[in-house]
Design an enzyme around this catalytic site. Structure first.
Site, mmCIF file in Angstrom:
data_model
loop_
_atom_site.group_PDB
_atom_site.id
_atom_site.type_symbol
_atom_site.label_atom_id
_atom_site.label_comp_id
_atom_site.label_asym_id
_atom_site.label_seq_id
_atom_site.Cartn_x
_atom_site.Cartn_y
_atom_site.Cartn_z
ATOM 1 N N CYS A 121 65.875 69.736 89.776
ATOM 2 C CA CYS A 121 66.596 71.006 89.664
ATOM 3 C C CYS A 121 65.663 72.202 89.537
ATOM 4 O O CYS A 121 66.085 73.267 89.090
ATOM 5 C CB CYS A 121 67.541 70.981 88.479
ATOM 6 S SG CYS A 121 68.937 69.909 88.761
ATOM 7 N N SER A 181 66.055 66.456 86.242
ATOM 8 C CA SER A 181 65.173 66.136 87.373
ATOM 9 C C SER A 181 65.780 66.679 88.669
ATOM 10 O O SER A 181 66.998 66.674 88.829
ATOM 11 C CB SER A 181 65.011 64.626 87.520
ATOM 12 O OG SER A 181 64.443 64.087 86.366
ATOM 13 N N TYR A 220 56.406 51.179 86.750
ATOM 14 C CA TYR A 220 56.725 52.599 86.959
ATOM 15 C C TYR A 220 56.405 53.393 85.675
ATOM 16 O O TYR A 220 56.839 53.016 84.572
ATOM 17 C CB TYR A 220 58.203 52.770 87.338
ATOM 18 C CG TYR A 220 58.598 54.229 87.395
ATOM 19 C CD1 TYR A 220 58.098 55.053 88.402
ATOM 20 C CD2 TYR A 220 59.401 54.807 86.417
ATOM 21 C CE1 TYR A 220 58.416 56.407 88.428
ATOM 22 C CE2 TYR A 220 59.727 56.153 86.442
ATOM 23 C CZ TYR A 220 59.216 56.947 87.454
ATOM 24 O OH TYR A 220 59.517 58.292 87.466
HETATM 25 C C1 SPV Z 1 61.701 62.783 84.754
HETATM 26 O O1 SPV Z 1 62.278 62.014 85.514
HETATM 27 O O2 SPV Z 1 62.314 63.639 84.087
HETATM 28 C C2 SPV Z 1 60.237 62.714 84.624
HETATM 29 C C3 SPV Z 1 59.524 61.546 85.078
HETATM 30 O O3 SPV Z 1 59.658 63.613 84.104
HETATM 31 S S1 SPV Z 1 59.700 60.145 84.063
HETATM 32 O O4 SPV Z 1 58.393 59.803 83.563
HETATM 33 O O5 SPV Z 1 60.222 59.104 84.885
HETATM 34 O O6 SPV Z 1 60.564 60.484 82.963
HETATM 35 MN MN MN Z 2 61.022 64.829 82.916
#
Ligand code: SPV
Ligand code: MN
Length: 645
Positions: A294, A292, A242
């Protein structure tokens, strides 16, 4: 300068010359890299880099090593490898591919992401830490020989624009062509920058291996580990694919950058950057921090405005003002609910030939589908759980949706028609305002401005809360503390982080304004009080405030818009009649809720001995204003009664 270095390092028979050098790690490089790849690596005159690659080779034991020089051929090779290795598959639209992460690898793994602490260092109880010696032994054990039978990919990036005082060079080693390909879309190429930095040790490093694969996904997800060596500015990641756990320059480097920023007197933030367009062709730049789910990306993508970045910002004081750059050059965005009606610009990028990677969506006959895409879905296809059919259940008996709720799209920002023309400016863009927003059903008004910098830092940024949704945690409406929407990534005690914010603007000639927004306020009937598009108007109001063109009403928690200004903007921007009734209910100060919030937040900061006294002083002033207003006007205070005649 670049040219000179290059000539000095590659014009002679580099391989022979280097063979006479005493350092073991160079011997390793010359033994394990083809001449072509050794030449590319040794053209970067950096001992720390050479050592990093040599030690990674000795640890992970790849069959071969590919050094990506950022030439079109090298970048094309990485893209091709992602397909050849089966990590990505083609979709019908030219250049579009999809990738799956395993069912247990669908998001950032907070629990397994830990800071490695050298002896004697402490970061406070809130942060997930592990002794460095123990952690390194564990993660090195997990990385041992993981690249046997595989190729190691070595890439270079610039976090921030090329040739910029903001930027941090970064090197990644991975055995995943999907990761290396994603980074190509998300970051600016850094090979040339590494030539320029010469032998400087000042760069971030990431070593990643997806570990053993089964059906192209990390098999040993139970041994997924993401360890951040803060002392050596080196991130290790294993048994995961991921992107949030493996593309080391998102949240993992954000954590390193927060510490670097503290040492050097700047800020590293989880923020979008956008240009809001005002009267007479004026552009005013805002940064915005939202947890996230929001509305962060959708705010940065508001139609009619321009985007600089959607996730990570570095902020510095330059010539008496705050300036900012986007760390990234692409978007790794949540795809759920992206549809032609609400997000025409993203949809255009996702349907036009060009480089696009979709992850964890549903695919049928080369066509991608995701929840909320506004399309009719097939009854079967392939998704992150393998073959999917309508009604397929998970272990707990719940329906598996066609696409994962955290399914993502990866695109270059340049694929968007609304990219701001100054997005790559090495000097950054000036920050007119900083916006903080969370999911808050009952406390904060839709938009307000702080009285001053410290009031904004303390009562808006540092006090940000957000409610979880059923989609994220299973429990709806649980309020979570989300200071500056950066809590998950803090690598310093919270009190130290807030002090850094308070001190950041000391002595500046031009102060950015701080605003709080809330897109999720509800009425007594439990219904949202605002439409999705109302944020278009809030942005325009904030833009006018930065230039002092509209007045504001002093309320206990901040400065509120006048009805007349909003009415005009609603008409202008959305062609909508905004009624006095709507205004009054949306901008009523809810005193009991605000007092309770103050209590919750204050209790959190009391726990950290590093919290500056100013935090408590500013909170106390807010409490007194709220209590005075309650005594005078009652518990729910209409903005109309606050207007001074
Ligand atoms: C987040 O979840 O705030 C993102 C994606 O921008 S991540 O790369 O999973 O952090
Ligand atoms: Mn992010």
């Amino acid at each position: 300068m670049t040219g000179r270095c290059q000539v000095r390092f590659v014009s002679r028979n580099l391989v022979e010359e280097k063979e006479n050098m005493p350092k073991n790690f160079e011997k390793t490089l010359l033994k394990r890299l083809s001449k072509e790849n050794a030449d590319k690596l040794l053209a970067l005159p950096n001992e720390k880099l050479h050592k990093f690659v040599a030690e990674a080779i000795e640890l992970c034991n790849p069959d071969s090593v590919f050094v990506c020089s950022d030439s079109p051929e090298d970048i094309g090779y990485i893209r091709r490898r992602a397909i050849e290795l089966g990590e990505e598959k083609n979709l019908n639209v030219e250049g579009h591919t999809y990738h799956f992460d395993g069912p247990n690898d669908q998001g950032r793994d907070k629990e397994q992401t830990k800071y490695l602490l050298p002896k004697g260092m402490q970061l406070g109880e809130e942060l997930n830490t592990l002794g460095k010696k123990e952690g390194l032994a564990e993660i090195r054990g997990l990385l041992k020989d993981t690249m046997r039978g595989r190729e190691m990919l070595v890439r270079f990036f610039s976090l921030g624009p090329i040739n910029s005082p903001f930027s941090i060079p970064a090197a990644q080693i991975t055995d995943s062509a999907y990761v290396a390909h994603s980074e190509d879309l998300l970051y600016r190429s850094g090979y040339e920058q590494f030539k320029r930095i010469g032998n400087s040790p000042d760069f971030f490093r990431v070593l990643h291996s997806a570990g053993e694969l089964e059906n192209f996904v990390s098999k040993n997800w139970e041994k997924k580990r993401i360890y951040i060596d803060i002392e050596d500015e080196l991130v290790y990641s294993v048994n995961t694919q991921y992107a949030g756990n493996t593309v080391g320059f998102k949240k993992l480097s954000l954590r390193l950058a927060i510490r670097k920023a503290l040492r050097e007197g700047w800020l590293s933030e989880h923020m979008f950057i956008m240009g809001v367009h005002g009267p007479a062709g004026r552009t005013t730049y805002f940064t915005g921090a939202f947890p996230s789910f929001c509305g962060k990306t959708s705010s940065a993508m508001v139609q009619g405005e321009t985007i600089v970045g959607d996730d990570l910002a570095y902020l510095r004081r330059i010539n008496g003002e705050v300036r900012t750059v986007n760390v990234e050059s692409g978007v790794f965005g949540i795809i759920q609910d992206i549809n032609p009606k609400d997000d025409p610009l993203i949809i255009k990028a996702l349907t036009t030939p060009g480089e696009v990677i979709l992850s964890n969506i549903l695919v049928k006959d080369g066509v991608p589908y995701w929840t909320g895409d506004g399309k009719e879905h097939p009854d079967s296809g392939v998704n992150f759980t393998g073959n999917w059919f309508r009604g397929k259940k998970d272990k707990s008996g719940a329906d598996i949706p066609p696409s994962h709720k955290n399914a993502r799209y990866t695109i270059r920002l340049s694929a968007l028609p609304n990219l701001d023309p100054r997005a790559d400016d090495p000097e950054g863009v000036p920050v007119g305002g900083i916006i903080y927003g969370g999911r808050d059903s009952d406390t904060c008004v839709p938009v307000q401005e702080s009285f001053n910098w410290s009031h904004g830092v303390v009562t808006i940024g540092a006090s940000l809360e957000s409610e979880t949704t059923a989609a994220t945690l299973g429990k709806e409406g649980v309020r979570a503390f989300q200071p500056m929407s950066n809590l998950d990534f803090l690598s310093i005690p919270i009190g130290v982080y807030i002090r850094q914010h308070l001190e950041f603007t000391l002595g500046l000639l031009k102060m950015p304004k701080i605003f709080g927004v809330n897109y999720f306020l509800k009425g007594k009937d439990g219904k949202f009080l605002n439409d999705k598009k109302d944020k278009y108007v809030w942005l325009k109001w904030m833009e006018r405030r930065v230039h002092g063109e509209v007045d504001a009403i002093t309320a206990p928690t901040g400065l509120l818009p006048y009805y007349q200004d909003l009415k005009e903007l609603f008409k202008q921007v959305l062609d909508k009649e905004y009624t006095p009734e709507q205004y009054e209910i949306q901008f009523t100060t809810r005193i009991p809720e605000n007092l309770r919030k103050l209590e919750r937040i204050e209790a959190i900061y009391r726990k950290d001995v590093n919290t500056p006294k100013a935090v408590f002083d500013v909170m106390e002033e807010q409490r007194q204003r709220l209590q005075a207003a309650k005594a005078q006007f009652g518990e729910y205070v209409s903005p109309l009664v606050l207007i001074k005649k």
